[in-house]
Design a protein around this motif. Structure first.
Motif, PDB file in Angstrom:
ATOM      1  N   TYR A   5      17.955 -72.328  48.111  1.00 55.97           N
ATOM      2  CA  TYR A   5      19.006 -72.026  49.088  1.00 55.97           C
ATOM      3  C   TYR A   5      18.606 -72.693  50.387  1.00 55.97           C
ATOM      4  CZ  TYR A   5      20.147 -68.896  45.377  1.00 55.97           C
ATOM      5  OH  TYR A   5      20.457 -68.406  44.145  1.00 55.97           O
ATOM      6  N   GLN A   6      19.336 -73.758  50.734  1.00 52.96           N
ATOM      7  CA  GLN A   6      18.889 -74.617  51.819  1.00 52.96           C
ATOM      8  C   GLN A   6      19.915 -74.760  52.926  1.00 52.96           C
ATOM      9  OE1 GLN A   6      17.666 -78.312  50.013  1.00 52.96           O
ATOM     10  NE2 GLN A   6      16.127 -77.298  48.739  1.00 52.96           N
ATOM     11  N   VAL A   7      19.379 -74.976  54.128  1.00 47.09           N
ATOM     12  CA  VAL A   7      20.187 -75.259  55.304  1.00 47.09           C
ATOM     13  C   VAL A   7      19.693 -76.588  55.862  1.00 47.09           C
ATOM     14  CG1 VAL A   7      20.876 -74.501  57.606  1.00 47.09           C
ATOM     15  CG2 VAL A   7      20.476 -72.807  55.810  1.00 47.09           C
ATOM     16  N   GLU A   8      20.615 -77.499  56.087  1.00 47.60           N
ATOM     17  CA  GLU A   8      20.257 -78.818  56.606  1.00 47.60           C
ATOM     18  C   GLU A   8      20.586 -78.886  58.087  1.00 47.60           C
ATOM     19  OE1 GLU A   8      20.717 -82.622  54.232  1.00 47.60           O
ATOM     20  OE2 GLU A   8      22.415 -82.742  55.630  1.00 47.60           O
ATOM     21  N   MET A   9      19.671 -79.478  58.853  1.00 50.33           N
ATOM     22  CA  MET A   9      19.909 -79.596  60.287  1.00 50.33           C
ATOM     23  C   MET A   9      19.272 -80.863  60.837  1.00 50.33           C
ATOM     24  SD  MET A   9      17.383 -76.434  61.407  1.00 50.33           S
ATOM     25  CE  MET A   9      18.534 -75.957  62.598  1.00 50.33           C
ATOM     26  N   LYS A  10      19.909 -81.417  61.846  1.00 54.33           N
ATOM     27  CA  LYS A  10      19.362 -82.584  62.538  1.00 54.33           C
ATOM     28  C   LYS A  10      18.432 -82.080  63.638  1.00 54.33           C
ATOM     29  CE  LYS A  10      22.641 -86.208  61.751  1.00 54.33           C
ATOM     30  NZ  LYS A  10      21.807 -87.135  61.038  1.00 54.33           N
ATOM     31  N   LEU A  11      17.353 -82.831  63.832  1.00 55.07           N
ATOM     32  CA  LEU A  11      16.406 -82.495  64.884  1.00 55.07           C
ATOM     33  C   LEU A  11      16.464 -83.549  65.979  1.00 55.07           C
ATOM     34  CD1 LEU A  11      13.261 -81.422  62.845  1.00 55.07           C
ATOM     35  CD2 LEU A  11      14.959 -79.953  63.929  1.00 55.07           C
ATOM     36  N   ASP A  12      16.527 -83.097  67.208  1.00 56.60           N
ATOM     37  CA  ASP A  12      16.465 -83.980  68.358  1.00 56.60           C
ATOM     38  C   ASP A  12      15.067 -84.592  68.403  1.00 56.60           C
ATOM     39  OD1 ASP A  12      15.718 -84.683  71.101  1.00 56.60           O
ATOM     40  OD2 ASP A  12      17.683 -83.880  71.639  1.00 56.60           O
ATOM     41  N   PRO A  13      14.961 -85.900  68.598  1.00 57.71           N
ATOM     42  CA  PRO A  13      13.636 -86.533  68.586  1.00 57.71           C
ATOM     43  C   PRO A  13      12.681 -85.947  69.627  1.00 57.71           C
ATOM     44  CG  PRO A  13      15.379 -88.186  68.837  1.00 57.71           C
ATOM     45  CD  PRO A  13      16.033 -86.846  68.809  1.00 57.71           C
ATOM     46  N   GLU A  14      13.204 -85.530  70.754  1.00 58.67           N
ATOM     47  CA  GLU A  14      12.339 -85.018  71.821  1.00 58.67           C
ATOM     48  C   GLU A  14      12.023 -83.539  71.655  1.00 58.67           C
ATOM     49  OE1 GLU A  14      14.179 -86.054  75.504  1.00 58.67           O
ATOM     50  OE2 GLU A  14      14.268 -88.173  74.962  1.00 58.67           O
ATOM     51  N   ALA A  15      12.928 -82.776  71.089  1.00 57.99           N
ATOM     52  CA  ALA A  15      12.732 -81.326  70.982  1.00 57.99           C
ATOM     53  C   ALA A  15      12.504 -80.863  69.546  1.00 57.99           C
ATOM     54  CB  ALA A  15      13.945 -80.605  71.571  1.00 57.99           C
ATOM     55  N   GLY A  16      12.390 -81.800  68.609  1.00 61.92           N
ATOM     56  CA  GLY A  16      12.270 -81.442  67.197  1.00 61.92           C
ATOM     57  C   GLY A  16      11.047 -80.608  66.875  1.00 61.92           C
ATOM     58  N   ALA A  17       9.896 -80.990  67.428  1.00 61.03           N
ATOM     59  CA  ALA A  17       8.663 -80.253  67.140  1.00 61.03           C
ATOM     60  C   ALA A  17       8.755 -78.817  67.644  1.00 61.03           C
ATOM     61  CB  ALA A  17       7.467 -80.960  67.766  1.00 61.03           C
ATOM     62  N   GLU A  18       9.308 -78.633  68.830  1.00 58.57           N
ATOM     63  CA  GLU A  18       9.458 -77.273  69.382  1.00 58.57           C
ATOM     64  C   GLU A  18      10.427 -76.453  68.544  1.00 58.57           C
ATOM     65  OE1 GLU A  18       9.175 -73.828  71.375  1.00 58.57           O
ATOM     66  OE2 GLU A  18       7.836 -75.550  71.503  1.00 58.57           O
ATOM     67  N   ARG A  19      11.487 -77.083  68.095  1.00 64.61           N
ATOM     68  CA  ARG A  19      12.459 -76.358  67.257  1.00 64.61           C
ATOM     69  C   ARG A  19      11.823 -75.925  65.941  1.00 64.61           C
ATOM     70  NH1 ARG A  19      18.812 -77.113  66.835  1.00 64.61           N
ATOM     71  NH2 ARG A  19      19.151 -75.451  65.353  1.00 64.61           N
ATOM     72  N   LEU A  20      11.021 -76.790  65.343  1.00 65.99           N
ATOM     73  CA  LEU A  20      10.319 -76.418  64.113  1.00 65.99           C
ATOM     74  C   LEU A  20       9.341 -75.267  64.362  1.00 65.99           C
ATOM     75  CD1 LEU A  20       9.660 -79.896  62.474  1.00 65.99           C
ATOM     76  CD2 LEU A  20      11.215 -78.102  61.667  1.00 65.99           C
ATOM     77  N   ARG A  21       8.684 -75.252  65.514  1.00 66.71           N
ATOM     78  CA  ARG A  21       7.792 -74.123  65.850  1.00 66.71           C
ATOM     79  C   ARG A  21       8.584 -72.828  65.977  1.00 66.71           C
ATOM     80  NH1 ARG A  21       4.878 -78.106  68.448  1.00 66.71           N
ATOM     81  NH2 ARG A  21       5.993 -78.002  70.418  1.00 66.71           N
ATOM     82  N   ARG A  22       9.768 -72.894  66.583  1.00 64.16           N
ATOM     83  CA  ARG A  22      10.605 -71.690  66.700  1.00 64.16           C
ATOM     84  C   ARG A  22      11.090 -71.219  65.329  1.00 64.16           C
ATOM     85  NH1 ARG A  22      15.248 -72.932  69.817  1.00 64.16           N
ATOM     86  NH2 ARG A  22      14.587 -75.064  70.022  1.00 64.16           N
ATOM     87  N   ILE A  23      11.427 -72.153  64.464  1.00 70.47           N
ATOM     88  CA  ILE A  23      11.841 -71.801  63.098  1.00 70.47           C
ATOM     89  C   ILE A  23      10.695 -71.103  62.379  1.00 70.47           C
ATOM     90  CG2 ILE A  23      12.359 -72.802  60.828  1.00 70.47           C
ATOM     91  CD1 ILE A  23      14.066 -74.910  62.389  1.00 70.47           C
ATOM     92  N   GLU A  24       9.511 -71.685  62.464  1.00 69.14           N
ATOM     93  CA  GLU A  24       8.349 -71.079  61.803  1.00 69.14           C
ATOM     94  C   GLU A  24       8.064 -69.684  62.355  1.00 69.14           C
ATOM     95  OE1 GLU A  24       3.743 -72.099  60.676  1.00 69.14           O
ATOM     96  OE2 GLU A  24       4.635 -73.095  62.402  1.00 69.14           O
ATOM     97  N   SER A  25       8.136 -69.536  63.660  1.00 69.35           N
ATOM     98  CA  SER A  25       7.890 -68.239  64.282  1.00 69.35           C
ATOM     99  C   SER A  25       8.914 -67.201  63.840  1.00 69.35           C
ATOM    100  CB  SER A  25       7.912 -68.395  65.803  1.00 69.35           C
ATOM    101  OG  SER A  25       7.744 -67.162  66.430  1.00 69.35           O
TER     102      SER A  25
END
Length: 96
Positions: A5-25
């Protein structure tokens, strides 16, 4: 099928790492098992074991819910490719 069960999303090149950290948290806080699958063009798929987790994630982070048929087709293609690789490996198996 695990993490189907998957959700696809685009990551902003500048904020992608922070967004992934928020997802993990967020997933860790809610004790939700997940996997991140990288695709093309700064796009990722976040996979879950149950549809309710994918819906909760989608409600919180946005993105596009991937139809389960697309996931099944892709996983079947991966299995077919792996089978072909194994067959070729057996055919050309030799000791150097």
């Amino acid at each position: 099928m695990a993490f189907a069960y998957q959700v696809e999303m685009k990551l902003d090149p500048e904020a992608g790492a922070e967004r992934l950290r928020r997802i993990e948290s967020w997933c860790t806080d809610w004790q939700i098992g997940f996997r991140v699958f990288e695709t093309l063009d700064r796009t990722v798929r976040v996979g879950f074991e149950a549809p309710r987790f994918a819906r909760a994630f989608h409600s919180h982070f946005g993105g596009v819910v991937v139809p389960i048929d697309d996931v099944d087709r892709a996983m079947g293609a991966d299995a077919d490719a792996e089978d072909a690789y194994d067959r070729l490996a057996r055919e050309y198996d030799f000791e150097a």
